[in-house]
Design a protein around this motif. Structure first.
Motif, short mmCIF file in Angstrom:
data_model
loop_
_atom_site.label_atom_id
_atom_site.label_comp_id
_atom_site.label_asym_id
_atom_site.label_seq_id
_atom_site.Cartn_x
_atom_site.Cartn_y
_atom_site.Cartn_z
N GLY A 119 0.82 -1.21 0.00
CA GLY A 119 0.00 0.00 0.00
C GLY A 119 0.85 1.26 0.00
O GLY A 119 0.59 2.21 -0.73
N TYR A 120 1.89 1.26 0.81
CA TYR A 120 2.79 2.42 0.84
C TYR A 120 3.55 2.55 -0.47
O TYR A 120 3.84 3.64 -0.92
CB TYR A 120 3.76 2.32 2.02
N SER A 125 4.48 5.72 -5.30
CA SER A 125 4.53 5.87 -6.76
C SER A 125 3.60 6.99 -7.23
O SER A 125 3.95 7.78 -8.12
CB SER A 125 4.13 4.56 -7.44
N ALA A 126 2.41 7.05 -6.62
CA ALA A 126 1.47 8.11 -6.99
C ALA A 126 2.02 9.48 -6.59
O ALA A 126 1.93 10.44 -7.37
CB ALA A 126 0.12 7.86 -6.33
N ASP A 134 9.00 14.64 -1.45
CA ASP A 134 9.16 14.37 -0.01
C ASP A 134 8.13 13.35 0.47
O ASP A 134 8.47 12.43 1.23
CB ASP A 134 9.04 15.66 0.80
N ASP A 135 6.87 13.48 0.00
CA ASP A 135 5.84 12.52 0.37
C ASP A 135 6.16 11.14 -0.21
O ASP A 135 5.95 10.11 0.44
CB ASP A 135 4.47 12.97 -0.12
N ALA A 136 6.69 11.11 -1.44
CA ALA A 136 7.05 9.84 -2.07
C ALA A 136 8.16 9.15 -1.29
O ALA A 136 8.12 7.94 -1.06
CB ALA A 136 7.48 10.08 -3.51
N VAL A 137 9.16 9.93 -0.87
CA VAL A 137 10.27 9.35 -0.09
C VAL A 137 9.76 8.77 1.22
O VAL A 137 10.16 7.67 1.63
CB VAL A 137 11.38 10.40 0.15
N ILE A 160 13.61 8.52 -7.67
CA ILE A 160 13.47 9.80 -6.97
C ILE A 160 14.84 10.46 -6.83
O ILE A 160 14.99 11.65 -7.08
CB ILE A 160 12.82 9.61 -5.59
N HIS A 161 15.84 9.66 -6.45
CA HIS A 161 17.18 10.23 -6.25
C HIS A 161 17.76 10.79 -7.54
O HIS A 161 18.27 11.90 -7.56
CB HIS A 161 18.13 9.17 -5.67
#
Length: 202
Positions: A119-120, A125-126, A134-137, A160-161
């Motif tokens: 779920g996380y 990904s979304a 920041d929310d994705a990380v 992301i990086h």
């Protein structure tokens, strides 16, 4: 344990870890459901068993079967939910551009099952696709915290990086973790080769 290994070997089963030998060596019944191969994703009750009695249900339900059927109904959820199925549904929403719907499904799923790594992952990904790095990380970090061997989460963290933050070395480190977890992960291998080339050009 040696006897368990011997029993398994007689059935042409080879295992590497001793815990598997203990578990499989003590197994007397194995129930398997492979939807689409063994089953057709349809279930029907054909018989009911009580101590000393078996009731066939092909011609209706005999009165003696009622207590067992009633107990089974009481043990079944009125609104059953499979968190993994919900994650897949959210992933399909996400893949077809319905990111808001994916987020709603994942928020509800994680409310019911806060320890669900998948779920996380979908949530992370979304967030990444919406540019909320920041929310994705945070979401992908929670995925990795709950399931350290979640190779796709490491690969997404790598994106992301290097894409979101321009940190190629951190991206390489995450992709190397993904490949170490799953050596057959083709996407991670391809991206790793690309980043190695990019680092070489710097």
């Amino acid at each position: 344990m040696a006897l368990g290994s011997l029993r398994l070997a007689r059935h042409n089963v080879l295992v590497r870890r001793s815990a598997v030998v203990e578990a499989l060596g003590a197994t007397t019944l194995l129930c398997v459901d492979k939807t689409g191969t063994i089953t057709e994703n349809r279930m029907a009750l054909r018989s009911v068993w009580r101590p000393g009695q078996r009731f066939e249900l092909s011609g209706g339900r005999p009165a003696g079967a009622d207590p067992v059927v009633h107990a089974a109904q009481l043990a079944s959820a009125l609104r059953p939910h499979d968190p993994i199925a919900e994650c897949r549904m959210a992933s399909s929403y996400y893949a077809t551009g319905m990111k808001d719907s994916a987020m709603v499904v994942m928020r509800e799923t994680l409310k019911r099952d806060p320890k669900l790594a998948e779920g996380y992952f979908v949530r992370g990904s979304a967030f990444f696709s919406q540019g909320k790095l920041d929310d994705a990380v945070l979401a992908l970090g929670e995925t990795i915290h709950l399931d350290p061997k979640h190779a796709r989460a490491h690969a997404s963290m790598a994106r992301i990086h290097w894409v979101g933050r321009g940190d190629l070395r951190a991206g390489i480190a995450e992709l190397e973790r993904a490949v170490a977890i799953n050596p057959q992960f083709g996407y991670a291998h391809h991206q790793l080769a690309f980043l190695y080339t990019e680092i070489g050009d710097l």
